[in-house]
Design a protein around this motif. Sequence first.
Motif, PDB file in Angstrom:
ATOM      1  N   VAL A   1     -34.856 -37.698   9.463  1.00 39.10           N
ATOM      2  CA  VAL A   1     -34.645 -37.674  10.479  1.00 39.10           C
ATOM      3  C   VAL A   1     -33.729 -37.006  10.348  1.00 39.10           C
ATOM      4  CG1 VAL A   1     -33.264 -39.119  12.349  1.00 39.10           C
ATOM      5  CG2 VAL A   1     -35.588 -40.205  10.965  1.00 39.10           C
ATOM      6  N   TRP A   2     -32.600 -37.124   9.672  1.00 40.36           N
ATOM      7  CA  TRP A   2     -31.411 -36.745  10.042  1.00 40.36           C
ATOM      8  C   TRP A   2     -30.934 -34.974   9.803  1.00 40.36           C
ATOM      9  CZ3 TRP A   2     -26.759 -38.556  12.274  1.00 40.36           C
ATOM     10  CH2 TRP A   2     -27.154 -39.941  12.316  1.00 40.36           C
TER      11      TRP A   2
ATOM     12  N   SER B   1     -28.798 -40.279  18.133  1.00 38.01           N
ATOM     13  CA  SER B   1     -28.224 -38.753  18.295  1.00 38.01           C
ATOM     14  C   SER B   1     -29.071 -38.028  18.738  1.00 38.01           C
ATOM     15  CB  SER B   1     -28.014 -38.455  16.400  1.00 38.01           C
ATOM     16  OG  SER B   1     -26.875 -39.206  16.239  1.00 38.01           O
TER      17      SER B   1
ATOM     18  N   ASP C   1     -40.388 -33.367  11.047  1.00 40.85           N
ATOM     19  CA  ASP C   1     -40.377 -34.189  10.151  1.00 40.85           C
ATOM     20  C   ASP C   1     -41.578 -34.969   9.522  1.00 40.85           C
ATOM     21  OD1 ASP C   1     -38.804 -36.581   9.564  1.00 40.85           O
ATOM     22  OD2 ASP C   1     -38.548 -37.548  12.018  1.00 40.85           O
TER      23      ASP C   1
ATOM     24  N   ARG D   1     -35.301 -33.442  11.406  1.00 37.51           N
ATOM     25  CA  ARG D   1     -35.369 -33.607  12.632  1.00 37.51           C
ATOM     26  C   ARG D   1     -34.332 -33.092  13.410  1.00 37.51           C
ATOM     27  NH1 ARG D   1     -38.439 -38.662  16.171  1.00 37.51           N
ATOM     28  NH2 ARG D   1     -39.506 -38.399  14.599  1.00 37.51           N
ATOM     29  N   LEU D   2     -33.269 -34.052  13.071  1.00 38.56           N
ATOM     30  CA  LEU D   2     -32.727 -33.064  14.130  1.00 38.56           C
ATOM     31  C   LEU D   2     -31.511 -32.082  14.089  1.00 38.56           C
ATOM     32  CD1 LEU D   2     -29.854 -36.143  13.547  1.00 38.56           C
ATOM     33  CD2 LEU D   2     -30.892 -35.842  15.688  1.00 38.56           C
TER      34      LEU D   2
ATOM     35  N   ALA E   1     -33.910 -41.627   6.414  1.00 40.47           N
ATOM     36  CA  ALA E   1     -32.692 -40.635   6.129  1.00 40.47           C
ATOM     37  C   ALA E   1     -32.322 -38.584   6.407  1.00 40.47           C
ATOM     38  CB  ALA E   1     -32.070 -41.195   5.145  1.00 40.47           C
TER      39      ALA E   1
ATOM     40  N   GLY F   1     -30.632 -41.997  13.532  1.00 41.17           N
ATOM     41  CA  GLY F   1     -30.709 -40.784  14.198  1.00 41.17           C
ATOM     42  C   GLY F   1     -31.389 -40.958  15.385  1.00 41.17           C
TER      43      GLY F   1
END
Length: 458
Positions: free
Chosen positions: A407-408, A270, A436, A411-412, A404, A267
């Motif tokens: 972050v995925w 990315s 996050d 956060r993203l 997971a 993550g």
Amino acid sequence: MLAPLLVGTQRIWSPDRRSLRRSILRLALPMVAEQLLTTLVGIVNMMLVSRLGREATAAVGLSGTPFNLSIALFLGLGIGTTALIARAAGAGKESEVEAVTRQSFWMGLVAALLVSTLYWATAPQIMHVMGADAAVTPLGVTYLRWSALGFLPMQWSQVMYGALRGRGDTLTPLKIGLVVNILNGLLSYALIWGRFGLPALGLKGGPIGEASAFAVGALLVALFLFRSEGSVRLRWHTLFQVDLGLIGRILKVGLPTAGERVLGSLGMISFTRMIASLGTVAIAAHQITMNAESIAYMPAQALAAAGTALVGMRLGAKEPDGATQVAKETVLLTALTMALTASFFVVGGGPYIRLYTGDLLMGALAVQMLRIAALSEIPMGITFALSGTLRGAGDTMPMMLVTAAGVWVVRLSVAALLIFGLKWGLAGAWTAMIFDWLFRMGFAAWRFRLGKWRTIKV
């Protein structure tokens, strides 16, 4: 000299709250110093290389992100080793302590050799995946390949440190870390700039000096393990004995932790690619801030590691209430420590960042990001502390899943909204980190209060 910490779990445990805090700090403070020394390896190299220009700084940052992905495996092996040794020590099973150490010795060595070779062979492809531009790519490939040489001794040593921590020995890693740091600083400086009669190698001088220092550190670790008389020990005549059952138990605890780090690191790749799209100044400022903020991880991770060892020992001794006491005190100490760190980032961020760069634009941006980061320090620290408790109990799968998601998903998605939707730029990325860590902290607190970790068998 190390016997009070190494032998007999009762010596590092007391139900009295004040004594308990002292016990936690006796284990954690050497780890804070050790992690400070380990982090200083990267900080010193970043400071040295950043003087070579923006492209060199960006190259070091981009090549370092993939390393975090593979470090996950060794973090998992170390956590699995610590948890099993702590349980065995708490139950008084000395032969099992040695057996776990023996399996971890080979697992760490083989894994480090394979990963180092992989990074050397695929360095150009890695820099392409990371989104490096034409000016940064060749520098990143050079740095990544030479760094791969130091990755082997560094990560094998970290797995072995996990064995020592399981028995409460946090002083030996500190002493070895001091030697490694002195050597790294001298050799990296000399090889980058051509001092003390050594050639001036420029960018690649940093990782060559680092690799040499970590090789010496690994040798010292091996010498200690084969000569130790009172804690974790390896013997030549039993070194090649393989126990598939123990390997399975180490992996059962360690692989979810490794998976947690892998998913988080993927993550972060990315996330870093998002930031790279903002330009060289933004990615360089981001990497400097990440490196500068790493000082905050040290007390939190050290306290979490102390909690992991003590929780494992208490559960091994069939004292779940004692394990709960350890966890609560670890969370309190971590929160207080991270509050101090956050204050430092707000008040002293400017002078601190100037240690990294004289570039006014890049420095001003990094100072701003460091002050945003201050808001995430307490939730991040509490998450570390609670995760340490769960790992000491062997309850590692839930934190893999929530990392997971944090972050995925959190956060993203928040970063994409703030960076590209609201046009906050780099500030949007660092603000997303706050959301996050708040999400992960809430889940870790819920999992801890649920109490299932108190009865898990490893």
